[in-house]
Design a protein around this motif. Structure first.
Motif, PDB file in Angstrom:
ATOM      1  N   LYS A 198      -3.786   8.077  -2.738  1.00  0.00           N
ATOM      2  CA  LYS A 198      -4.191   9.185  -2.263  1.00  0.00           C
ATOM      3  C   LYS A 198      -3.258  10.326  -1.983  1.00  0.00           C
ATOM      4  O   LYS A 198      -3.310  11.486  -2.188  1.00  0.00           O
ATOM      5  CB  LYS A 198      -4.397   8.823  -0.769  1.00  0.00           C
TER       6      LYS A 198
ATOM      7  N   GLN B  46       0.724  -1.348   0.081  1.00  0.00           N
ATOM      8  CA  GLN B  46       0.079   0.168   0.068  1.00  0.00           C
ATOM      9  C   GLN B  46       0.751   1.292  -0.034  1.00  0.00           C
ATOM     10  O   GLN B  46       0.650   2.159  -0.539  1.00  0.00           O
ATOM     11  CB  GLN B  46      -0.771   0.022   1.257  1.00  0.00           C
TER      12      GLN B  46
ATOM     13  N   ASP C  16      -6.511   3.690  -5.828  1.00  0.00           N
ATOM     14  CA  ASP C  16      -6.540   3.874  -4.611  1.00  0.00           C
ATOM     15  C   ASP C  16      -5.215   4.990  -4.081  1.00  0.00           C
ATOM     16  O   ASP C  16      -5.309   5.208  -3.082  1.00  0.00           O
ATOM     17  CB  ASP C  16      -6.241   2.473  -3.846  1.00  0.00           C
TER      18      ASP C  16
ATOM     19  N   HIS D 202      -1.416   3.051  -1.995  1.00  0.00           N
ATOM     20  CA  HIS D 202      -2.233   4.305  -1.541  1.00  0.00           C
ATOM     21  C   HIS D 202      -1.306   5.554  -1.116  1.00  0.00           C
ATOM     22  O   HIS D 202      -1.892   6.593  -1.161  1.00  0.00           O
ATOM     23  CB  HIS D 202      -2.862   3.739  -0.043  1.00  0.00           C
TER      24      HIS D 202
END
Length: 672
Positions: free
Chosen positions: A131, A83, A129, A107
């Motif tokens: 961010k 992630q 995903d 992420h």
């Protein structure tokens, strides 16, 4: 790495087939097979799946940290489902799917401080995903020359493009399709202009930072479409003026370190939500014209060229300043000569007022309705000669900074009118302190510091004080008293009476004191005493057991330290400064024993020396032993005995000669 493993697998398969075709051959062939068995084992091992371990990187759950490893791409064996990937401070040049090992589930992607100058078009399209994307400190100005958008950045909420050499228009290729972007950093680039359409592809922005560019122009409406924008940092640019500020929803605006000469908001009846406005380090001559309806809490206009608090600069067209919610106001380092009381009429919530380093000659607050909530006023380093506070004014004031002025004569009860005052800085003035019995006479040319119920910190250094009268601080619970740098200060033996149970810190450095008459042992709470750079030849006497923990006696004329005094200090003393004193080695054995065997710390031990008659140069006290002094004593004793013996022999010789002479005279007279 996959290609290398594949070729090895093909080679191993071929070798295995050739081995199967020789099963019916002779024992010699079997021997050959046995020789080839290790090779077979190595082939099998080579064709096994790669290890998931990443030796150079750190893996914490689904986060991978590969910073500062000289990598050109991400490791191919990244854990499935990673992630967060930190590839910062590496050697990445081309940002492609292969560079990221074909992972799309990130992420958080940190790529700052690389050499990226190319980004594969559509790279972030499938990263639904993602961010947080940090591309700071790269060479994205090279990529921007291709005029290709890197989007869409479908889910990216935070994007850092700082320090990339971007100039005007280049940021558009990164923002063109960023519907979720909230936090954008374009710091330390070369942007000169903010156009109307610069942020048209990122309408969800709430925070924009453009610090340290060379912005000269902001087109009308450049930020108008950003309804959610609450923080805007335009500091350290080349903006010269803001004439129609109309961002009603903005809460934080930083325009410091520009070349602003003027700040004016639109004359609107709308409520502005601005809470913090920083206009420091500009070239403004007049106070900014702020929205009439505002919620401003913090305003910094320090380090400008303010000559007047009048927003128009014209006394005939004075405009009232409405700042009912303002808590912090900084106007320091300007050219203000006066501030009328009327300026504070609409500042009912002000807590901190800083007008230090101006040219203010007088300051007064006589109306008790003004500045009722103010806790700190800084008037230091002005040209103050007059200071007036009304009977019930400034009831909440806790700290008052007045150092570096020309204060000579004040109303002697001025500080008794401040019931909440705790901290008072008056150094570098020319004040005289009243004795307790002077407080009830006519207007004296002195200031009273007695009976100030909450005053705890008082700084009176560099005031040319000549005398410190008895009971000067009676009924005032001082914790710290600084009387330093008042050469020739004559302290009455009762000058510190009334501070027995409150005073903790006493500073008396550089006062040319040769002896201290005040009994410091009566100050039961005293822990820190600074008597450095005076002319002390003897220590102050401590009759009772001391509470002092830190004592500074540097740069005095101390030769001998009384053993009884050192015993009184030893129980509480933790830190002792003794450098630059002409100590005698053998007259201070008690002190030397305390330093060498107790828990007392002497921070300047390397400069603490003493004089020993056997050595031409001063000796460091750590090297002095009792044997040195004992040998010296025996040596001195022998010298004294020898001298006495010589004197006795000389006297005896003289007596014998005298008697012989008399006898001869007697014999001559008899024969005649």
């Amino acid at each position: 790495m996959d290609l290398v493993l594949g070729s090895l697998g093909l080679d191993c398969g071929t070798r295995c087939c050739s081995l199967d075709s020789t099963e019916a051959k002779s024992k010699d062939t079997m021997a050959a097979f046995q020789l080839l068995f290790p090779l077979l084992a190595s082939c099998v091992a080579a064709s096994s799946p790669p290890s998931r371990h990443l030796p150079p990187c750190q893996v914490v759950q689904m986060d991978v940290f590969c910073s500062n490893l000289s990598l050109r791409s991400a490791p191919v064996n990244l854990p499935r489902g990673v992630q967060m990937l930190d590839l910062s401070r590496n050697q990445v040049q081309n940002l492609t799917r292969e560079t990221l090992a074909y992972h799309t589930g990130f992420h958080h992607l940190n790529l700052h401080s690389n050499k990226i100058h190319f980004i594969q078009p559509g790279l972030f399209k499938d990263m639904t995903d993602l961010k947080v994307l940090d591309l700071s400190r790269n060479h994205l100005n090279v990529f921007s020359l291709s005029k290709i958008n890197i989007g869409p950045l479908t889910a990216v909420e935070s994007l850092d493009l700082s320090s990339n050499g971007l100039y005007t228009g280049m940021s558009d290729y990164f923002l063109a399709d960023s519907p979720s972007l909230a936090n954008l950093s374009l710091n330390s680039n070369s942007i000169t202009k903010i156009a109307q359409n610069t942020f048209s592809g990122a309408l969800s922005l709430t925070k924009i930072s453009l610090h340290n560019n060379v912005i000269l122009e902001i087109e009308d409406g450049a930020f108008d479409s950003l309804d959610r924008l609450t923080e805007l940092d335009l500091s350290k640019n080349s903006i010269t003026c803001i004439t129609d500020f109309n961002l009603c929803n903005l809460k934080v605006l930083n325009l410091s370190k520009n070349s602003m000469e003027l700040f004016q908001s639109t004359r609107s009846t709308d409520l502005y939500k601005l809470l913090r406005l920083d206009l420091s380090e500009n070239k403004m001559l007049y106070f900014p014209l702020l929205p009439r309806k505002n919620m401003l809490e913090y305003l910094d206009v320090s380090r400008n060229q303010l000559q007047s608090i009048n927003v128009t600069g014209n006394p005939e067209k004075n405009t009232n300043v409405f700042l009912n919610d303002l808590r912090y106001l900084d106007m320091s380092y300007n050219q203000l000569k006066s501030i009328p009381e009327s300026f504070f009429y609409c500042m009912g919530s002000l807590e901190v007022l800083n007008v230090s380093n101006n040219c203010i000659g007088s300051f007064s607050i006589t109306d008790e309705r003004l500045l009722q909530t103010v806790k700190i006023i800084n008037l230091s380093y002005n040209s103050l000669q007059s200071l007036t506070f009304g009977e019930n004014a400034l009831q909440s004031l806790e700290k008052l900074f007045l150092q570096g002025n020309d204060l000579t004569t004040l109303d002697h009860q001025i500080f008794q009118r401040l019931p909440s005052i705790k901290h008072l800085q008056l150094q570098q003035n020319n004040l005289e302190i009243c004795a307790l019995d002077q407080n009830h006479r006519g207007p004296p040319d002195c200031v009273s510091f007695s009976s100030i119920p909450n005053l705890q910190f008082l700084y009176l250094s560099e005031n040319n004080l000549r005398t410190l009268p008895a009971n000067a601080f009676a009924n005032t619970p001082l914790k710290l008293l600084d009387l330093s740098l008042n050469p020739g200060l004559d302290m009455d033996k009762d000058s510190l009476s009334g501070l027995e149970y409150s005073l903790v810190h006493l500073l008396l450095r550089e006062n040319n004191i040769s002896s201290l008459n005040t009994d410091l042992s009566s100050l039961r709470s005293l822990k820190d005493v600074d008597l450095s750079t005076n002319h002390l030849t003897i220590l102050p006497m401590w009759i009772k057991e001391s509470s002092i923990e830190s004592l500074n006696l540097q740069n005095n004329n101390l030769v001998t330290l009384e053993y009884s005094t050192m015993l009184a200090l030893e129980h509480s003393l933790k830190t002792l400064y003794m450098g630059s004193n002409p100590l005698s080695c053998c007259s201070n054995l008690g002190f030397l024993h305390m330093v060498q065997h107790s828990a007392v710390v002497v921070p300047d031990i390397e400069t603490v020396t003493c004089v020993h008659e056997e050595y031409s140069e001063p000796v460091n006290i750590e090297k002095v032993t009792q044997e040195m002094c004992h040998r010296s004593g025996i040596h001195n004793y022998i010298i004294v005995v020898v001298v006495i013996a010589l004197l006795v022999m000389i006297l005896l010789g003289l007596l014998v000669r005298c008697c012989h002479t008399r006898k001869r005279k007697h014999n001559r007279s008899f024969s005649a």
